[in-house]
Structures are given as C-alpha cells and as structure tokens.
Design a protein around this motif. Sequence first.
Motif, PDB file in Angstrom:
ATOM      1  N   VAL A 116      -3.699   0.945   4.626  1.00 17.12           N
ATOM      2  CA  VAL A 116      -5.011   0.281   4.641  1.00 17.12           C
ATOM      3  C   VAL A 116      -6.121   1.329   4.612  1.00 17.12           C
ATOM      4  CG1 VAL A 116      -6.492  -1.411   5.737  1.00 17.12           C
ATOM      5  CG2 VAL A 116      -4.039  -1.554   6.099  1.00 17.12           C
ATOM      6  N   LYS A 117      -5.945   2.388   5.417  1.00 19.78           N
ATOM      7  CA  LYS A 117      -6.955   3.452   5.460  1.00 19.78           C
ATOM      8  C   LYS A 117      -7.150   4.061   4.071  1.00 19.78           C
ATOM      9  CE  LYS A 117     -10.026   5.607   7.065  1.00 19.78           C
ATOM     10  NZ  LYS A 117     -11.195   4.941   7.679  1.00 19.78           N
ATOM     11  N   SER A 118      -6.040   4.284   3.362  1.00 22.01           N
ATOM     12  CA  SER A 118      -6.158   4.873   2.025  1.00 22.01           C
ATOM     13  C   SER A 118      -6.939   3.935   1.100  1.00 22.01           C
ATOM     14  CB  SER A 118      -4.781   5.214   1.447  1.00 22.01           C
ATOM     15  OG  SER A 118      -4.089   4.052   1.034  1.00 22.01           O
ATOM     16  N   CYS A 119      -6.723   2.624   1.256  1.00 24.47           N
ATOM     17  CA  CYS A 119      -7.478   1.659   0.436  1.00 24.47           C
ATOM     18  C   CYS A 119      -8.967   1.744   0.751  1.00 24.47           C
ATOM     19  CB  CYS A 119      -6.999   0.230   0.704  1.00 24.47           C
ATOM     20  SG  CYS A 119      -5.321  -0.094   0.160  1.00 24.47           S
ATOM     21  N   GLN A 120      -9.288   1.862   2.036  1.00 20.47           N
ATOM     22  CA  GLN A 120     -10.708   1.968   2.412  1.00 20.47           C
ATOM     23  C   GLN A 120     -11.339   3.201   1.781  1.00 20.47           C
ATOM     24  OE1 GLN A 120     -10.318   1.742   6.761  1.00 20.47           O
ATOM     25  NE2 GLN A 120     -11.320  -0.262   6.709  1.00 20.47           N
ATOM     26  N   LEU A 121     -10.624   4.309   1.815  1.00 15.23           N
ATOM     27  CA  LEU A 121     -11.164   5.534   1.221  1.00 15.23           C
ATOM     28  C   LEU A 121     -11.319   5.381  -0.296  1.00 15.23           C
ATOM     29  CD1 LEU A 121      -9.094   8.048   3.365  1.00 15.23           C
ATOM     30  CD2 LEU A 121     -11.593   7.946   3.314  1.00 15.23           C
ATOM     31  N   MET A 122     -10.391   4.641  -0.914  1.00 16.52           N
ATOM     32  CA  MET A 122     -10.436   4.452  -2.371  1.00 16.52           C
ATOM     33  C   MET A 122     -11.626   3.595  -2.807  1.00 16.52           C
ATOM     34  SD  MET A 122      -7.961   6.175  -3.579  1.00 16.52           S
ATOM     35  CE  MET A 122      -8.374   5.707  -5.247  1.00 16.52           C
ATOM     36  N   THR A 123     -12.169   2.797  -1.874  1.00 17.41           N
ATOM     37  CA  THR A 123     -13.300   1.940  -2.265  1.00 17.41           C
ATOM     38  C   THR A 123     -14.644   2.651  -2.078  1.00 17.41           C
ATOM     39  OG1 THR A 123     -13.415   0.928  -0.073  1.00 17.41           O
ATOM     40  CG2 THR A 123     -12.083  -0.213  -1.718  1.00 17.41           C
ATOM     41  N   SER A 124     -14.607   3.862  -1.524  1.00 16.25           N
ATOM     42  CA  SER A 124     -15.872   4.611  -1.341  1.00 16.25           C
ATOM     43  C   SER A 124     -16.230   5.364  -2.614  1.00 16.25           C
ATOM     44  CB  SER A 124     -15.734   5.610  -0.186  1.00 16.25           C
ATOM     45  OG  SER A 124     -15.432   4.954   1.007  1.00 16.25           O
ATOM     46  N   VAL A 125     -16.453   4.593  -3.676  1.00 21.74           N
ATOM     47  CA  VAL A 125     -16.805   5.223  -4.955  1.00 21.74           C
ATOM     48  C   VAL A 125     -17.976   4.468  -5.579  1.00 21.74           C
ATOM     49  CG1 VAL A 125     -14.456   6.024  -5.402  1.00 21.74           C
ATOM     50  CG2 VAL A 125     -15.173   3.805  -6.293  1.00 21.74           C
ATOM     51  N   ASN A 126     -18.524   5.059  -6.627  1.00 28.41           N
ATOM     52  CA  ASN A 126     -19.564   4.397  -7.416  1.00 28.41           C
ATOM     53  C   ASN A 126     -19.064   3.003  -7.836  1.00 28.41           C
ATOM     54  OD1 ASN A 126     -21.087   3.513  -9.641  1.00 28.41           O
ATOM     55  ND2 ASN A 126     -21.581   5.637 -10.211  1.00 28.41           N
TER      56      ASN A 126
END
Lengths: 327, 327
Positions: B115-125
């Motif tokens: 889940v944490k990796s998904c959250q980090l993946m959504t921190s993009v333009n």
Amino acid sequence: MPPLHTPAFFQQLVEKEIQHISLGSEPSSLYDPIRYMISLGGKRLRPALLLMSNELFGGDYTLSLQPALGIEVFHNFTLLHDDIMDKAPLRRAKSTVHQKWNQNIAILSGDTMFVKSCQLMTSVNPNHQQLSLDLFFKTAIEVCEGQQLDMDFEQQSSVSINEYIEMIGLKTAVLLACALQLGAIYANASEKDQLNIYRFGKNLGIAFQLQDDVLDVYGDEKKFGKQNSGDILSNKKTFLLLKAFETANGSTLHELSRWFSQADFDPTEKISAVKTIYDSLNIKQATEKEIEKYFYSSLENLKAVSAPNSQKIMLQALAIDLMKRDI
Amino acid sequence: MPPLHTPAFFQQLVEKEIQHISLGSEPSSLYDPIRYMISLGGKRLRPALLLMSNELFGGDYTLSLQPALGIEVFHNFTLLHDDIMDKAPLRRAKSTVHQKWNQNIAILSGDTMFVKSCQLMTSVNPNHQQLSLDLFFKTAIEVCEGQQLDMDFEQQSSVSINEYIEMIGLKTAVLLACALQLGAIYANASEKDQLNIYRFGKNLGIAFQLQDDVLDVYGDEKKFGKQNSGDILSNKKTFLLLKAFETANGSTLHELSRWFSQADFDPTEKISAVKTIYDSLNIKQATEKEIEKYFYSSLENLKAVSAPNSQKIMLQALAIDLMKRDI
C-alpha cells in the motif's frame, strides 16, 4: 425525482458483474484461487454502499461500477490473508484458499487480488483519481493497522474498551466508510457531505462489528451460519469479554479469570459458565446499549447529509436490515 | 549539456531518502518490520534506473523521487513475501522478517508495504498519473505471475528453457523495465523511446538473472555474499540445470538424473559431481553465451533511444557494472 434503486438491486448487480472482472488465465495456480475466492459470495455490502451513496448524491452509478468491484476485491483480499493468519479452515462454509491449495498460493493470490483491486480503483474519471486513490490507500493502510492491532490484542494481557473500539473501527468500519465516501466523490458531493456519509459508514461499521460479537454468543446458529460461542472458547477479547472484565468483581471476576486462563476445559461447560457470568453482569444489555449508541449516531450522520429525506430511505433501510442481520 | 549524474549518486540519494519516507508509528509491531526491511539496504538498483532514465530524457529527477522510492518499497515487499514462501532464514545476511518476528507479521507488514508503495507512486504530476499507474499495476501483476510460475516449476517434472526465460522475465526483468519506462514517462519521452528503454531493462534483467544462476555455481562466495551451489543442492531448475538436461544424453543424462532424484547424498559430493557434468557439457559457456545475447540486445535497445550517445554513458556503465557484479 425517480426512486432510487434498492440495496438488493445493487447487491445483485455486483454479484453478477464481479464474476466477469478481467483476470489473467495463466498461471492457473494463481488465478483459480482468485476466481474461487470471488465466487464464494457474501453480501457484497461494500460495493452496494458505494453505488447507493453515488446514486444518493445524483451520480450515474453505472460509471462507478469498476471502483465498486475494486472495493469488493480488496475486501476479499483482506479476508484471504486474514484466513491464513487466523489458520481458518472455512470461509462461508467452504474451504479457505490456504486449505484448498496451500499457504504460498494463498499469500500470492491475495497479493494479486490487491493489485487487481488497485487496477479497478483507477478506472474512474481522471478528475476524481487523486482524491479517491488517496482515500482508498489511506483506508487500506488503516485496515492493515486494524488487523495488526487485533493480533496484538491476542498477546496483550489487558485491552481497554476504547482500544477495542479503535481496533474494530480500523479493521472493519473504515472500509464501509471509504466505500460510501468514494460514491460521494464520484458524484461530486460537497466535502461536508463526503464527511457525513463517511461518518455514517464508520459508526454503522462499529455497530455492525459489535453486533457480530453479540451474535457469536447469542445468535441463531443456523441463521448466522457459524458455530456459536467460538469467541468464548478461544478467549477472544471481544466487547463482551472486555466489558465483563471491566464490570466483574469479587468471586465473579475470580471465576471469569479462571475460565480465561484455564488450558484444559470441557467446551460446553466453559460456554455455559461464561454465559452465566455474562448474564449476571447484564453484558448482553450493555453491549446492545453500545450498539444503539453507534447505530443512532450513524443515523444522525445520514440525517445531516444534504439530500431529500425521501432519497435517504434506501441507505437507512440497508442500515436497519444490517442491524437485524436480515440481509 | 551538463553531464548526467552517476549511478552511484542516485543509489546514494535513494539510500538516504528511503530512510525518511513517512510511515505510521503505531502499531509498532506492524511498522518496525517495515523499517527493518527497508534498512537492510541493497543496491537500490530499480529507483536508480528510474531516476537515470528520467534524467536521460531531460526530466528533473527531483520531481520523480517519490515514485522512485515507491518502486524500491514495492521491490522490498516482494522480497518480504518471497522470503516467507521460500522459508528463507536470511536476507542480506540478516534474519528475514518472518524469522525475526513471525509469519503473520511478515504477511501483514508486506501488505502494508505494498500500500505504501502505491501511495508513493501516486505522488506524481497528475498528467502522468494514469499511464504510470497502469504500467506499475500491470508490472505488479506480472511479478506475481512470475513468482507463481517459479513455484509451479518446483513441482513440474519438466520445464523448457523458453518457459524458464519467460518466468525470469516476469519475476525479475519487468520491474527493471517498468522503472526505466516510468522515468521516461515522467520526462515526457516519446512512446518509441519509452518502448526502447523498457526493452533495454527487460533484456538487461534477463541477462542479470541468468548471471545470478551462473554465480550461484561459479561465483566468488565472499564477493557474492551467499553460499555457493545452493541451487544444485536444492535441485533448483535454473538455466544451467535445464540446459544440462537438454544437452546431456547416455550415461551423463543417467548420472544427472540420478543426482537430481536422490534424496540422501553428501552435499560436497553432489556439488562436485554436478559441476563435473556441467563442465563436460560446457554448460557455463552455453549460459554465458545466452547472457551475452540478452546483454547485447539490451545495449542495442539503449542505442535506439533518441538521446545523445554521450548522455547514454551512465546507463551503459551501470549495465556493464551490473554484469560484472561490481556494484
């Protein structure tokens, strides 16, 4: 205003649609368990809540079907992994995945279901993407935290009632709340309405889980579909047990502690003795009072939602049915 | 054009930044294992590839740090769950999470890492959100499929070399490829360049994994950091073993089959005997030839990328170092 669809309509729709979500076929050792898990059924409560909330706020529910299925797949993923952790042999009266296949397959097909749920969650209007994914992932983290607290409590000698409510809030209630807020987000509901519908779900979820604790001891075995009083036998720190420890004193506390710590016992005798203690302390009534508190709070939250009362009837009906366990 | 940053620069940057990703603190039984897993280190290869690709295509790598960390957290989640499935006692010479805590905690902290990796993946333009999440989740599914195939192969009596290459492609190579393509996406690279840099990673990943098979048998134990020939002892169907079965005939095939099926054996004797068979069949050379094939294909893919050669030097250098295992 056209009448809204019934809970049963959405539950049946989800039941039908979820059998057709796109999944790979190979390796079948990975995908067969996923299809099996999804086919086990259930109330499809969470996706129904999402779609009902969406319709309540004026959304076109057909556009929210994919994320609704995503919430259900996510829920089933948590059940699959929880079953491994609990070493549960049965789920809805059928073998659990780790039992029918093996543990490694259960871990990995669970992981794959989680990814699948994420894929379904991204099939939404790009305008809602960031907000809805933030909510979904925050909730997913909370569900994991709730499950960990539940496991921690097994090892802890004492757990407060507040800690217990916090745990079931995370493990069970936030996902109901999340589903409802997602439906609101997809219908462009105001932040205030999103918050109220979220709180409706959170309070309802807590009431629902507390009722589960009551039903385990006092429920109709046939209707409830599982053997009674498993919680008593396994010393599970439910609301009832925690309340009993909080209320009891003198010889009652001594006897409760004795049953709680005794390794060898006759199951029927233990159930009967603990039930007698619960009855002497009015534990059932105390729990029902707590359930009512959360249930009425949830109805207040729903009342605060800015939609015509006539439109809120469906969610109200679902909440009431849920408390009766008629669905 | 300013010179690009070295692989080591990005690896060190990731090593520093990953210690500071925001994680909850309670329950500590959930978050301590995650911090432990992340602190075990490693080459931080995948996030470095993402950031290098991003810089190659003219991106500002500082804006891609969050998804780069997301890729590394995802990779560590897969290692954590793989370690449970493999019953591995050690990871980077330290206790694995399921060994240091327990299996349930390992399952759940792995889920939380995902889940944490998904959250980090959504921190993009937001413009890159859909495309990059589609790629990430597709890749995550493939990694699960690869792991399942790997487990299936243990039970299968025969596995073809093509099936094996397919498996390591999914289990190992697609995540390297995905990291590189993500970097390209965030830098607004053309679809053609995205494809070429993806292929560069896929071929490099296959070469890398095949070399792992060689190193297990022929590597320097101290340098490689694990005991030699574990694959031979556990009858792991590596490229070397499959190639040997494909090549051998007569008494050699008979002897290889005997060692493969014998339950009781002296480890040193088995390693020595199987190595002798490998040598007689030129298995090491055949594997190295295959590695070269994939490695040179990867360099061709990189050549096809529309960036100045002088700028590709860093990725080229990383690929070469990776093959030498000097990093």
